[in-house]
Design a protein around this motif. Sequence first.
Motif, mmCIF file in Angstrom:
data_model
loop_
_atom_site.group_PDB
_atom_site.id
_atom_site.type_symbol
_atom_site.label_atom_id
_atom_site.label_comp_id
_atom_site.label_asym_id
_atom_site.label_seq_id
_atom_site.Cartn_x
_atom_site.Cartn_y
_atom_site.Cartn_z
ATOM 1 N N THR A 1 0.817 -1.177 -0.038
ATOM 2 C CA THR A 1 0.012 0.048 -0.122
ATOM 3 C C THR A 1 0.751 1.240 -0.053
ATOM 4 O O THR A 1 0.437 2.493 -0.221
ATOM 5 C CB THR A 1 -0.976 -0.160 1.191
ATOM 6 O OG1 THR A 1 -0.234 -0.264 2.373
ATOM 7 C CG2 THR A 1 -2.042 -1.093 1.109
ATOM 8 N N ASP A 2 2.096 1.132 0.282
ATOM 9 C CA ASP A 2 2.975 2.333 0.069
ATOM 10 C C ASP A 2 3.721 2.281 -1.384
ATOM 11 O O ASP A 2 4.473 3.157 -1.464
ATOM 12 C CB ASP A 2 4.242 2.076 1.105
ATOM 13 C CG ASP A 2 3.542 2.354 2.629
ATOM 14 O OD1 ASP A 2 2.619 3.199 2.702
ATOM 15 O OD2 ASP A 2 4.178 1.604 3.587
ATOM 16 N N ARG B 1 -0.798 10.813 -3.361
ATOM 17 C CA ARG B 1 -0.996 9.999 -2.133
ATOM 18 C C ARG B 1 0.266 9.350 -1.781
ATOM 19 O O ARG B 1 1.026 9.449 -0.587
ATOM 20 C CB ARG B 1 -2.015 8.847 -2.267
ATOM 21 C CG ARG B 1 -2.149 7.935 -1.089
ATOM 22 C CD ARG B 1 -3.060 6.817 -1.313
ATOM 23 N NE ARG B 1 -3.100 5.915 -0.075
ATOM 24 C CZ ARG B 1 -2.233 4.812 -0.123
ATOM 25 N NH1 ARG B 1 -1.517 4.696 -1.087
ATOM 26 N NH2 ARG B 1 -2.323 4.058 0.750
ATOM 27 N N PHE B 2 1.114 8.623 -2.687
ATOM 28 C CA PHE B 2 2.284 8.245 -2.487
ATOM 29 C C PHE B 2 3.372 9.256 -1.867
ATOM 30 O O PHE B 2 4.168 9.002 -1.065
ATOM 31 C CB PHE B 2 2.934 7.431 -3.877
ATOM 32 C CG PHE B 2 4.473 7.316 -3.767
ATOM 33 C CD1 PHE B 2 4.931 6.300 -3.018
ATOM 34 C CD2 PHE B 2 5.322 8.139 -4.475
ATOM 35 C CE1 PHE B 2 6.334 5.839 -2.690
ATOM 36 C CE2 PHE B 2 6.711 7.809 -4.152
ATOM 37 C CZ PHE B 2 7.245 6.618 -3.635
ATOM 38 N N ALA C 1 2.852 12.001 -0.646
ATOM 39 C CA ALA C 1 2.492 12.666 0.627
ATOM 40 C C ALA C 1 3.123 11.498 1.834
ATOM 41 O O ALA C 1 3.427 12.197 2.899
ATOM 42 C CB ALA C 1 0.972 13.056 0.964
ATOM 43 N N ARG C 2 2.748 10.344 1.565
ATOM 44 C CA ARG C 2 3.136 9.405 2.480
ATOM 45 C C ARG C 2 4.812 9.010 2.814
ATOM 46 O O ARG C 2 5.011 9.025 3.696
ATOM 47 C CB ARG C 2 2.565 7.900 2.182
ATOM 48 C CG ARG C 2 0.634 8.206 2.499
ATOM 49 C CD ARG C 2 0.071 6.605 1.744
ATOM 50 N NE ARG C 2 0.649 5.550 2.590
ATOM 51 C CZ ARG C 2 0.167 5.064 3.325
ATOM 52 N NH1 ARG C 2 -1.072 5.465 3.851
ATOM 53 N NH2 ARG C 2 0.459 3.927 4.022
ATOM 54 N N TYR C 3 5.242 9.075 1.378
ATOM 55 C CA TYR C 3 6.717 8.983 1.533
ATOM 56 C C TYR C 3 7.396 10.036 1.985
ATOM 57 O O TYR C 3 8.307 10.084 2.918
ATOM 58 C CB TYR C 3 7.203 9.132 -0.202
ATOM 59 C CG TYR C 3 8.733 8.944 -0.193
ATOM 60 C CD1 TYR C 3 9.161 7.749 -0.130
ATOM 61 C CD2 TYR C 3 9.558 9.974 -0.378
ATOM 62 C CE1 TYR C 3 10.534 7.407 -0.395
ATOM 63 C CE2 TYR C 3 10.639 9.665 -0.713
ATOM 64 C CZ TYR C 3 11.250 8.551 -0.510
ATOM 65 O OH TYR C 3 12.659 8.178 -0.778
ATOM 66 N N ALA D 1 6.072 12.309 4.513
ATOM 67 C CA ALA D 1 5.785 11.867 6.107
ATOM 68 C C ALA D 1 6.607 10.989 6.792
ATOM 69 O O ALA D 1 7.096 11.249 7.619
ATOM 70 C CB ALA D 1 4.310 11.865 6.057
ATOM 71 N N ARG D 2 6.984 10.016 6.050
ATOM 72 C CA ARG D 2 7.804 8.923 6.550
ATOM 73 C C ARG D 2 9.255 9.170 6.550
ATOM 74 O O ARG D 2 9.739 8.968 7.378
ATOM 75 C CB ARG D 2 7.524 7.517 5.703
ATOM 76 C CG ARG D 2 5.906 7.158 6.134
ATOM 77 C CD ARG D 2 5.876 5.612 5.756
ATOM 78 N NE ARG D 2 4.433 5.239 6.271
ATOM 79 C CZ ARG D 2 3.924 3.996 6.201
ATOM 80 N NH1 ARG D 2 4.926 3.035 5.797
ATOM 81 N NH2 ARG D 2 2.702 3.832 6.683
ATOM 82 N N SER E 1 9.631 11.680 9.395
ATOM 83 C CA SER E 1 9.474 11.383 10.911
ATOM 84 C C SER E 1 10.579 10.953 11.947
ATOM 85 O O SER E 1 11.415 10.493 11.230
ATOM 86 C CB SER E 1 8.374 9.782 10.692
ATOM 87 O OG SER E 1 8.008 9.311 11.877
ATOM 88 N N ARG F 1 8.480 3.883 11.611
ATOM 89 C CA ARG F 1 7.721 4.421 10.744
ATOM 90 C C ARG F 1 8.532 4.609 9.330
ATOM 91 O O ARG F 1 7.865 4.559 8.338
ATOM 92 C CB ARG F 1 7.091 5.680 10.958
ATOM 93 C CG ARG F 1 6.065 5.195 12.132
ATOM 94 C CD ARG F 1 4.993 6.561 12.353
ATOM 95 N NE ARG F 1 4.494 6.668 11.273
ATOM 96 C CZ ARG F 1 4.142 8.206 11.021
ATOM 97 N NH1 ARG F 1 4.443 8.963 11.688
ATOM 98 N NH2 ARG F 1 3.395 8.289 9.824
ATOM 99 N N THR F 2 9.959 4.912 9.502
ATOM 100 C CA THR F 2 10.543 5.091 8.235
ATOM 101 C C THR F 2 11.014 4.001 7.652
ATOM 102 O O THR F 2 11.533 3.997 6.560
ATOM 103 C CB THR F 2 11.735 6.195 8.509
ATOM 104 O OG1 THR F 2 12.480 5.726 9.360
ATOM 105 C CG2 THR F 2 10.877 7.634 8.891
#
Length: 113
Positions: free
Chosen positions: A49-50, A85-86, A88-90, A92-93, A96, A101-102
Amino acid sequence: MPSPARSPSRSADDRSTCCSRASGGKSITAHILGGASMGTDAADGVIDTDHQVFGHPGLYVVDGSAIPANVGVNPSLTITAMAERFVARYAARRTSDDPARTRTFAHTTEENS
């Protein structure tokens, strides 16, 4: 002068029905999609999902390959939304403070050598 390939007497419905019969009644698209579907594990898909490829840390698929089938409309907005979406998630991680989480996104030279 009308094009011989496109008779003015045929309606859009007639052409659609003709195409449907020619494709065996299956949904078709001119857009190349699929090949790297999302899944819960490698047996279920190619990416998680990432968008990371299972078994290949640091390798991501962020294009139409992640869309498993014809979405019925031009997929450009779906591809854009998935890419945003990818990112933003990338991001953020990567920023972090929590190393756990990373882990899926951060990779070191040692891991990839």
